[in-house]
Design a protein around this motif. Sequence first.
Motif, short mmCIF file in Angstrom:
data_model
loop_
_atom_site.label_atom_id
_atom_site.label_comp_id
_atom_site.label_asym_id
_atom_site.label_seq_id
_atom_site.Cartn_x
_atom_site.Cartn_y
_atom_site.Cartn_z
N GLY A 94 -49.67 -90.42 -130.72
CA GLY A 94 -48.96 -89.28 -131.29
C GLY A 94 -49.73 -88.45 -132.29
N ALA A 95 -50.93 -88.90 -132.67
CA ALA A 95 -51.72 -88.14 -133.64
C ALA A 95 -52.49 -87.02 -132.93
N SER A 96 -52.92 -86.02 -133.70
CA SER A 96 -53.81 -84.99 -133.17
C SER A 96 -55.25 -85.41 -133.43
N VAL A 97 -56.17 -84.89 -132.60
CA VAL A 97 -57.57 -85.31 -132.68
C VAL A 97 -58.48 -84.09 -132.80
N SER A 98 -59.41 -84.15 -133.76
CA SER A 98 -60.48 -83.17 -133.88
C SER A 98 -61.74 -83.82 -133.31
N THR A 99 -62.40 -83.15 -132.35
CA THR A 99 -63.51 -83.78 -131.63
C THR A 99 -64.79 -82.95 -131.70
N PRO A 100 -65.46 -82.91 -132.85
CA PRO A 100 -66.77 -82.26 -132.90
C PRO A 100 -67.77 -83.05 -132.06
N SER A 101 -68.77 -82.37 -131.53
CA SER A 101 -69.76 -83.06 -130.71
C SER A 101 -70.75 -83.85 -131.55
N ALA A 102 -70.86 -83.55 -132.82
CA ALA A 102 -71.75 -84.25 -133.74
C ALA A 102 -71.25 -83.99 -135.16
N GLY A 103 -71.82 -84.71 -136.13
CA GLY A 103 -71.49 -84.42 -137.52
C GLY A 103 -70.62 -85.46 -138.19
N ASP A 104 -71.12 -86.70 -138.28
CA ASP A 104 -70.37 -87.76 -138.94
C ASP A 104 -70.08 -87.43 -140.41
N VAL A 105 -71.07 -86.91 -141.11
CA VAL A 105 -70.89 -86.66 -142.55
C VAL A 105 -69.83 -85.59 -142.77
N ALA A 106 -69.91 -84.50 -142.03
CA ALA A 106 -68.91 -83.44 -142.17
C ALA A 106 -67.53 -83.95 -141.81
N GLY A 107 -67.43 -84.75 -140.74
CA GLY A 107 -66.14 -85.30 -140.36
C GLY A 107 -65.58 -86.23 -141.41
N SER A 108 -66.43 -87.04 -142.01
CA SER A 108 -65.98 -87.94 -143.06
C SER A 108 -65.54 -87.19 -144.31
N LEU A 109 -66.26 -86.13 -144.65
CA LEU A 109 -65.86 -85.33 -145.81
C LEU A 109 -64.53 -84.63 -145.56
N ALA A 110 -64.25 -84.27 -144.31
CA ALA A 110 -62.95 -83.69 -144.00
C ALA A 110 -61.82 -84.67 -144.30
N VAL A 111 -62.12 -85.96 -144.19
CA VAL A 111 -61.14 -87.01 -144.51
C VAL A 111 -61.10 -87.28 -146.02
#
Length: 331
Positions: free
Chosen positions: A196-213
Amino acid sequence: MLRAPPERRRRSDIERKFDAENLIAAALHATTASALACQPFLGRGDGKAADAAATDAMRRALEEAPGLGTVVIGEGEKDDAPMLYQGEQLGRGGEPFDIAVDPLECTDYLARGIPGALATIAFAEPASLWSPGASFYMDKIVAPAPARDAIDITDTPERNLARVAEALGKSISELRVVVLDKPRHVELIARVLAAGASVSTPSAGDVAGSLAVLLPAGGADLLLGIGGTPEGVMTACAARALGGGMQGRRAPQGGAEAAALAREGIEVDRPLSLDELASSDRCLLAVTGVTSGSLLRGPWEEPGGRCTESIVVSGGTARRIVESDVCWSRR
């Protein structure tokens, strides 16, 4: 739940000295130098040349850093790219500190001229950052501060989603989860969506994704999945600095990596706590935009010269910093 080890490593008095403010200036000098150096390669399809330019610029900047930094982990080992190598020492000498680094995260973004490339570096007290050996990839789970005790990398994504939603006072349908868009994550993404959650799926970018959290206004609630170990260690620094939650475990993505870990006698499936990934609160992360994206703007020209935008995470705060050529020349 995965708990921190009962004891942290002891350090001598000299190792306890970590001058965050001076090191923040050094970290920003390094990331801005990298961001500017690879601009001539923007959209030209040559990621290796851009990596080399970013790495050379960062090395020159780090040679001016106060203290003596040791590279614990860098990106080049995984990608066979130009790199700041593990064990390399940089700085003017004096107080020691650890370095985790990727001079150009999302190299392909820069080469293709698309948004989201970053220059990244983390500093920490000596002997406080995890050294992965021959491990290039790791499974990660990252949560914001209110949900830091709700995550368990050994549990299912569905149960983690339920606990994080409860900790954040949300329904699962309100959660936004970051998962890299990789073939290895097809099943994981399907399960998160089915829950039931939504997903953001960048092709790369662990650090940016983690900072978004981890950042209060980042817009994401959880990061799941396998990415690079350098990004994992840098993310751990951000999580420590902001009071977030993170766990990891090695996740070899090829026979050669798995064989190397087996030769070292490393237990691949053993969970790693945040305390193991970054064992000291005295750490910092600096990121500078290379190509403009949702997190940071890439370098741009103004009448006074070139400008860059960066974020520095340290001591419980995240600061957005815009600098120009004038600022850099005064360092």
